[in-house]
Each structure stands twice: as C-alpha cells, then as structure tokens.
Design an enzyme around this catalytic site. Structure first.
Site, PDB file in Angstrom:
ATOM      1  CB  SER A 129      -3.876  -9.490   5.271  1.00 11.38           C
ATOM      2  OG  SER A 129      -3.610  -9.090   6.675  1.00 11.38           O
ATOM      3  CE1 TYR A 153      -2.516  -4.097   2.994  1.00 10.80           C
ATOM      4  CE2 TYR A 153      -3.165  -5.021   4.984  1.00 10.80           C
ATOM      5  CZ  TYR A 153      -2.818  -4.992   3.664  1.00 10.80           C
ATOM      6  OH  TYR A 153      -1.932  -6.202   3.546  1.00 10.80           O
ATOM      7  CE  LYS A 157      -3.600  -7.096   0.705  1.00 14.14           C
ATOM      8  NZ  LYS A 157      -2.555  -7.626  -0.186  1.00 14.14           N
TER       9      LYS A 157
END
Ligand code: NAD
Ligand code: WQD
Length: 358
Positions: A129, A153, A157
């Site tokens: 992302s 989050y 990643k």
C-alpha cells in the site's frame, strides 16, 4: 486460443480487489483457486464473478494462518504462484486491535510463505500500500522514497515487505513483486461486483456513494485547510479494474527474464530486492474533485460539510507510476469519470452490497 497457464492461488480473492482481479486472470487465461476465510467478504461476490467470466470458480474457505488447510490445497493442486490479498485493512480498527492485525496480516503471511516454500512454490505478488510511504516529503511518490508507518495496519504492510525482502535475499529462486496500491475505487462495468464495506465506510468513495444513494445524510470532509488547491486532501484514486490488470502483468513478469516494456531497451529484473512498483495513476484529485465527479456521474446532489482534519491523514499522496510502466508495461487507463460512473452503477444496483441479492 492460448494454452491454459499454471494454477494461481488467490488469497483474499472474495474481497473487493481480489474479486476484480479474478476477472482479469480469467481474461488472461490464468487458472486460479480462491482461498478466503470470508471475514470481510461474501461468497456472493464469487457467484457474481462466475456469471461475468462464464465459468465456475475453485474456492476453498480457510484462513491463511491455517497451515494444514493450506497444505491440503498445495497437495491437491499444482500451485505455481500466489497473489496474496488476504489481510485486514481498516486503519482505525488496527489502532484498537493491533495484536489481531499483526497476527492476521504478518503471522498469516509467514504461515503462507512457509507452506509455499515447503511445496516449492516460490512466486508471490503481494498487496502492499502507499501507506508505507507515511507522510512523504514531496509528491509524486517514487518507489525509492523513505518508508514509514503511522498505524498498526501500515506497519503490518511494512513488516511484510521487510519479510519478503529477506526471503528474496535468502533464496534466489524466489520471485516476488510488491505492488503498492494508491486509492482503489470503482467497480466492474457490469455493476454486479464492487466494494462492500461493513457498517459506516471509512473510505471516501463508498461514503460518497452511500450518501448519493440516500443511505447516509451528509459527507464529512475531513479538513478544509490543507495546503492543496482547494484545502481538501489530495489522493491518487485508481480504478480497481486498472489495478486488477497490474496483477496479471506481475504474474506475466514471473515468466520473463527482463522487463516487459515493449518500447525501450529491456531492463533486467532487480537482483537485490523484490520488484517493487507503485500502482497509481499519477493524478492527484481532491476530496471536492471526487465529490463533484460523483455528482456528475450519479446526477445526484451529495450534501457535505467541512469538519476538522482526521487524525493521521496527510495532505497529498499521489504516485509517480513510471516505474510500473517501465518494468511491467502497465499503466492506468481509466478516468475519474469512469471511476465514479462504475462505482455509482454498483451502488445504485446494490444499495445493500452483497446482502439481499436480487
Ligand atoms: P477486502 O477486505 O475486500 O479483501 C480482503 C480479503 O481477505 C477478504 O475477502 C477477507 O475475507 C480476506 N481475509 C482477511 N484475512 C484473512 C485470513 N486470515 N485468511 C483468509 N482470508 C482472509 O480488501 P481489499 O480492499 O480487497 O484489499 C485487498 C488487499 O489489498 C489487502 O491486503 C489490503 O490491505 C490491500 N490494500 C487495499 C487498499 C484499499 O484501499 N482497498 C489499498 C492498499 C492495499
Ligand atoms: C481519502 C481522502 C480523507 C472519508 C486509506 C488508508 C490507506 C489505503 C487506502 C489500504 C482523505 C478524505 C475520507 C470521509 C473525507 N488502504 N475523507 N471524508 O486515507 O487516503 O487511505 O485507504 O492500504 O492505507 O489509510 O483513503 O478514502 O479514507 O480518504 O473527507 O468520510 O478523503 O481525509 O483526504 P486514505 P480514504
């Protein structure tokens, strides 16, 4: 007709981006199996993809942390590569439940990688992302910009990217592509599959769509005082169908030795790191640009009010997509109007998402 290519395992394939990617895979004649625990999706998305592609989909319900279930798949099918979408993705929820997020996303990826290695499957495309760039000093963002994370989050990643970089270094048979998505929006043009968030949407586009269809009263625009053209946040919205095609290009890359750009001199693949590319359009649109475009597409008025900034948001985030063009011969083609028209078609036809299918 092309020969059928080897089997691709698609983790998280029942979800928003995964379901769109299945169509691109089918159109490119890739054979695939979907593995998903349906924690944030519905089997109905796969039923609808089956109608679009005109054939049945192999599906195994299961969790990526369940090594036995994964092993059964690898012994049943000749899985040659993995597209790994499965993961939890809500930024706010990750702040409240960091352990669950790291367990699901990071631990899940470790289990998946161990099983892959055991069955000598060494090709993986990973859903990363733009969040791994944190708050970039400048835009457009290139792949070699510094990496950071501001929430669990995003850190999950970043950790997975680091793990995959180490795996790549440890074993020169591994082929790895890290795809850093910017802001995926839109839907398949049929209007039968799309983004189906649980509860109140966190992301802009589904919130606008639900306001236009009458499910929400008013969009809160988070911040009107950013250093941007109209004071609202700027992002690189990318049509999910364009994004899906990027995954096919990443798989094609596994079977070639150099970049697949047809024009210039072919570039050898990186030897020291996984191939890491931005999937964005290179265009930055503000919240108000998106709102106006959605109003045009839906012919509905979308009420909004400017409210204080959302914690953790940044002013501007958009990609330099030139490396994806050079290495994968991929570029986004669809306009902001198509993003909004397709998103509206899905929303209007499916006001309750995959619930209450007609
Ligand atoms: P999504 O929630 O619609 O799809 C994810 C799928 O993974 C869901 O079907 C869910 O049921 C499944 N899943 C989650 N945990 C699992 C587990 N432990 N085992 C098996 N299945 C599991 O999300 P999406 O928008 O399609 O995103 C796909 C991937 O792309 C995610 O990894 C996400 O972090 C990443 N990504 C998404 C965005 C975005 O804005 N949508 C942006 C950048 C990156
Ligand atoms: C876009 C713009 C908001 C909602 C998030 C994740 C990121 C990635 C994509 C997975 C911003 C504004 C939003 C609303 C608003 N996901 N906005 N009112 O924040 O760029 O990225 O999704 O990897 O990790 O952080 O996307 O759609 O939430 O916001 O004004 O109700 O819309 O402030 O400027 P974001 P978003």
């Amino acid at each position: 007709m092309n020969a059928v290519k080897p089997m691709v395992l698609v983790t998280g394939g029942a979800g928003y981006i995964g379901s769109h990617t299945l169509i691109a895979l089918a159109e490119a004649n890739y054979d695939f199996i979907v593995y998903d625990n349906l924690c944030n999706s519905s089997k109905e998305s796969l039923n609808r993809v089956e109608k679009i592609i005109g054939k049945s989909i192999k599906f195994q319900e299961g969790d990526i942390r369940d090594a036995d279930c994964l092993e059964r798949l690898f012994t049943t099918y000749n899985i040659d590569s993995v597209i790994h979408f499965a993961g939890l993705k809500a930024v706010g929820e990750s702040v409240e439940k960091p352990i669950e997020y790291f367990d699901n996303n990071v631990n899940g990826t470790l289990v998946l990688l161990s099983v892959m290695k055991k069955y000598n499957c060494k090709q993986i495309v990973f859903s990363s992302s733009a969040t791994v760039y944190g708050d970039p000093a400048t835009t457009p963002i290139k792949e070699d910009f510094p990496l950071s994370a501001t929430n669990p989050y995003g850190r999950s990643k970043l950790f997975i990217e680091e793990i995959l970089r180490d795996v790549f270094v440890s074993d020169n048979e591994f082929k790895i592509v890290l795809l850093r998505y910017f802001n995926p929006v839109g839907s398949h043009s049929s209007g039968t599959i799309g983004e189906d968030p649980n509860g109140i949407p966190n992301n802009l586009m589904p919130f606008i769509a639900q306001t236009a269809v009458g499910k929400r009263e008013c969009l809160s625009v988070f911040g009107g005082d950013y250093d941007t053209k109209d004071g609202t946040g700027v992002r690189d919205y990318i049509h999910v169908v364009d994004l899906a095609l990027g995954h096919v290009k990443a798989l094609d890359y596994f079977t070639s030795e150099t970049s697949i750009s047809p024009d210039e001199t072919r570039v050898p693949f990186p030897k020291t790191n996984p191939l890491t590319v931005n999937l964005g359009t290179g265009n930055g649109y503000s919240v108000l640009d998106m709102l106006k475009a959605f109003e045009r597409a839906s012919e509905k008025k979308v009420a909004y009010k400017i409210v204080p900034r959302r914690a953790g948001d940044i002013a501007k985030c958009f990609a330099d997509p030139s490396y994806a063009k050079k290495m994968l011969d991929w570029e986004a083609k669809k306009s902001i109007d198509e993003m909004c028209e397709d998103s509206w078609r899905w929303q209007e036809n499916n006001p309750d998402g995959y619930q209450n299918p007609t």
